[in-house]
Design an enzyme around this catalytic site. Structure first.
Site, PDB file in Angstrom:
ATOM      1  CD  GLU A 282      20.522 -32.204  28.760  1.00 30.57           C
ATOM      2  OE1 GLU A 282      20.636 -31.358  29.666  1.00 30.57           O
ATOM      3  OE2 GLU A 282      19.750 -32.063  27.807  1.00 30.57           O
ATOM      4  CD  GLU A 312      12.068 -37.476  29.631  1.00 27.93           C
ATOM      5  OE1 GLU A 312      11.879 -37.632  30.851  1.00 27.93           O
ATOM      6  OE2 GLU A 312      11.690 -38.317  28.794  1.00 27.93           O
ATOM      7  CG  ASP A 456      22.244 -34.005  23.894  1.00 34.25           C
ATOM      8  OD1 ASP A 456      21.298 -34.060  24.692  1.00 34.25           O
ATOM      9  OD2 ASP A 456      22.519 -34.915  23.093  1.00 34.25           O
TER      10      ASP A 456
HETATM   11  P1  AMP Z   1      15.743 -32.086  22.204  1.00 36.52           P
HETATM   12  O1  AMP Z   1      14.293 -32.415  22.030  1.00 36.52           O
HETATM   13  O2  AMP Z   1      16.205 -32.244  23.633  1.00 36.52           O
HETATM   14  O3  AMP Z   1      16.667 -32.693  21.243  1.00 36.52           O
HETATM   15  O4  AMP Z   1      15.851 -30.504  21.903  1.00 36.52           O
HETATM   16  C1  AMP Z   1      15.705 -29.974  20.649  1.00 36.52           C
HETATM   17  C2  AMP Z   1      15.741 -28.452  20.768  1.00 36.52           C
HETATM   18  O5  AMP Z   1      16.487 -27.937  19.691  1.00 36.52           O
HETATM   19  C3  AMP Z   1      14.359 -27.839  20.649  1.00 36.52           C
HETATM   20  O6  AMP Z   1      13.792 -27.707  21.903  1.00 36.52           O
HETATM   21  C4  AMP Z   1      14.641 -26.475  19.987  1.00 36.52           C
HETATM   22  O7  AMP Z   1      14.886 -25.481  20.962  1.00 36.52           O
HETATM   23  C5  AMP Z   1      15.912 -26.752  19.193  1.00 36.52           C
HETATM   24  N1  AMP Z   1      15.595 -26.969  17.786  1.00 36.52           N
HETATM   25  C6  AMP Z   1      14.859 -27.972  17.252  1.00 36.52           C
HETATM   26  N2  AMP Z   1      14.754 -27.859  15.907  1.00 36.52           N
HETATM   27  C7  AMP Z   1      15.459 -26.759  15.568  1.00 36.52           C
HETATM   28  C8  AMP Z   1      15.746 -26.102  14.338  1.00 36.52           C
HETATM   29  N3  AMP Z   1      15.251 -26.539  13.183  1.00 36.52           N
HETATM   30  N4  AMP Z   1      16.515 -24.976  14.375  1.00 36.52           N
HETATM   31  C9  AMP Z   1      17.020 -24.519  15.545  1.00 36.52           C
HETATM   32  N5  AMP Z   1      16.779 -25.076  16.747  1.00 36.52           N
HETATM   33  C10 AMP Z   1      16.008 -26.193  16.768  1.00 36.52           C
END
Ligand code: AMP
Length: 478
Positions: A282, A312, A456
């Site tokens: 991850e 990433e 995650d």
């Molecule tokens: P990360 O940038 O690795 O923390 O991934 C965040 C991921 O969470 C995003 O790519 C979305 O798919 C999901 N996400 C972000 N904001 C929301 C939200 N408000 N509601 C549901 N899923 C979300």
């Protein structure tokens, strides 16, 4: 189909997937910490931070884009950079007393479990995996108390030469240091001024100031290391994360090279007596290009599955020499480009069987045509992942499986149909005839309680879904 029935059906599908998890054991390493979280709900507090410094200095610093925080102005510059784009970001702090005092002077709203291992292990324990063995090199009492207290969540110890699995709360060491990351979460639509510019956050997200204490070494201590082959025999899979926390040099002269060598050995030892273990790497936000390259050269060639966000994957293909593609992904996160980048990774690394990328609007994975899971099964794993994310975004945390009833009520986002048609077209493209492309639109919660750990959560859900369906299939074929 009437709407409510749709929810029930999706919920039942998720439960069916999760029911398979009780046959899966997982090992997690290496990063656990405490997250101190500050929520910005309006522009006032950001404005007050800006007012402590010279605006011109902040504007220049944003241009410079510091990759480490050595002074508060660098923090404010990177915070504003993140808020202006609405993108998540994580920057390490070079700790010293006065900087620590400055950060401690800010008011935080909440403290909770952080670090990829911390977040994922609590989630997987609640999803009723058979056994979740969560390792971290440091385990203080405060940290141990943040693990959910359930029979399936355990810490590996060596007692009288034997491998012993005990709850974290029974395994902590009084003198272990504590790592605290400071997290600044903001909602959509926060307004503040910098110079002549009025900034409005385009969406909710967060900025992380990551602590890197010298005493925290990225390693599995020697006595436990000897037991890794034994751990390998009792698990189906492993999730490895936290490499972004390795420092280039330490006070005793050890370097990142030393810790990467150790990390590579760990994977080989885990697999020594059980070649069937699936290993997931991850990724997280990594500022240092040299660190990113080391992960690509030393860790990536030893894992089966990879999970990350759009930034990433862009950074990864950048260090592989695909500058234009990388830039395009950073700018637009177009699914065509992310799929192309995933294909490059599968071509470059024979060991990889699945590349999963999550972006704000979709979660997708690419694998080779000969992958044992069919399109429908792969889709189920991603759909579960989106529901886990929407549940966590809505409630702040998942405390029991029934919480997913909230997540299934959040519909796919408004770009879902167009994303689906792009993917259907790409599937017919000659270039992708040797691959399976799977995509599910995200279920975006309008005002998320928190955005930390959503990525995650997505990766863990999709990966364990994948491993459990593979295991099911193998069992049926025996
Ligand atoms: P990360 O940038 O690795 O923390 O991934 C965040 C991921 O969470 C995003 O790519 C979305 O798919 C999901 N996400 C972000 N904001 C929301 C939200 N408000 N509601 C549901 N899923 C979300």
């Amino acid at each position: 189909m009437d709407k409510d029935n749709g929810h029930v059906e999706l919920y039942n599908e998720c439960i069916e997937c999760i029911n398979n998890f009780s046959d899966i054991s997982v090992f997690l390493a290496y990063n656990v910490n405490v997250d101190a979280i500050k929520f910005f709900k309006d522009g006032q507090e950001v404005q007050e931070l800006i007012d402590q410094f010279d605006e011109k200095e902040i504007i220049d610093m944003i241009e410079k884009y510091p990759r480490k925080i050595t002074h508060p102005v660098e923090f404010i510059a990177r915070l504003i950079h993140s808020m202006r784009a609405g993108k998540p970001s994580e920057v390490p702090i070079l700790e010293n007393k006065s900087l620590n005092d400055w950060f401690n002077g800010l008011k935080y709203d909440e403290e909770r479990m952080g670090g990829q291992v911390g977040i994922i292990s609590n989630l997987l324990s609640i999803l009723n995996l058979k056994r979740v063995i969560a390792y971290t090199p440091i385990l203080s009492k405060k940290q141990a108390e943040m693990f959910v207290n359930r029979e399936n969540l355990l810490y590996p110890l060596v007692i009288d030469g034997n491998l012993v699995l005990k709850k974290h709360i029974e395994s902590y060491r009084e003198d272990d240091p504590l790592k605290i990351n400071r997290i600044f979460e903001y909602i959509e639509g926060i307004e503040f001024n910098l110079g002549d510019e009025k900034i409005i956050t385009p969406q909710a997200n967060r900025f992380i100031v990551a602590s890197r204490p010298d005493a925290l070494r990225f390693e599995i201590k020697e006595d436990l290391k000897k037991k890794l082959p034994e751990i390998g025999e009792i698990i189906d899979c492993a999730i490895l994360s936290g490499y972004q926390g390795i420092k280039e040099t330490y006070s005793d002269g050890k370097t990142d090279e030393y810790y990467f060598e150790k990390a590579e050995e760990d994977i080989k030892l885990l697999k020594q007596n059980n070649k069937n273990i699936k290993i997931h790497l991850e990724f997280a936000s990594i500022q240092s290009k040299s660190l990113r390259k080391k992960i690509a050269d030393r860790i990536l060639p030893n894992v089966n599955c990879l999970g990350m966000d759009d930034t990433e994957i862009a950074n990864l293909v950048h260090i592989m020499g695909h500058d234009k593609l990388s830039e395009d992904i950073i700018k637009n996160s177009r699914i065509e480009d992310v799929i192309e980048a995933s294909k490059i990774l599968l071509e470059e690394y024979d060991n990889l069987e699945l590349v999963q990328t999550h972006t704000m609007y979709y979660i997708m994975c690419l694998c080779r045509k000969d992958n044992p899971l069919n399109d429908e099964e792969l889709k189920k794993t991603l759909e579960l992942a989106t529901v886990l994310a929407s549940t966590k975004a809505k409630l702040g945390n998942i405390l029991k499986i029934e919480d997913l009833r909230e997540g299934v009520r959040i519909p796919h986002n408004k770009y879902g149909d167009s994303l689906n048609s792009i993917v259907e077209n790409l599937k017919n493209n000659d270039e992708y005839q040797d691959y399976k492309i799977t995509m599910v639109p995200s279920r975006l919660v309008k005002n998320p309680k928190s955005t930390v750990g959503l990525g995650d959560t997505i990766s863990a859900g999709a990966f364990i879904g994948y491993v459990s369906l593979l295991k099911n299939k193998n069992n049926k074929n025996i």
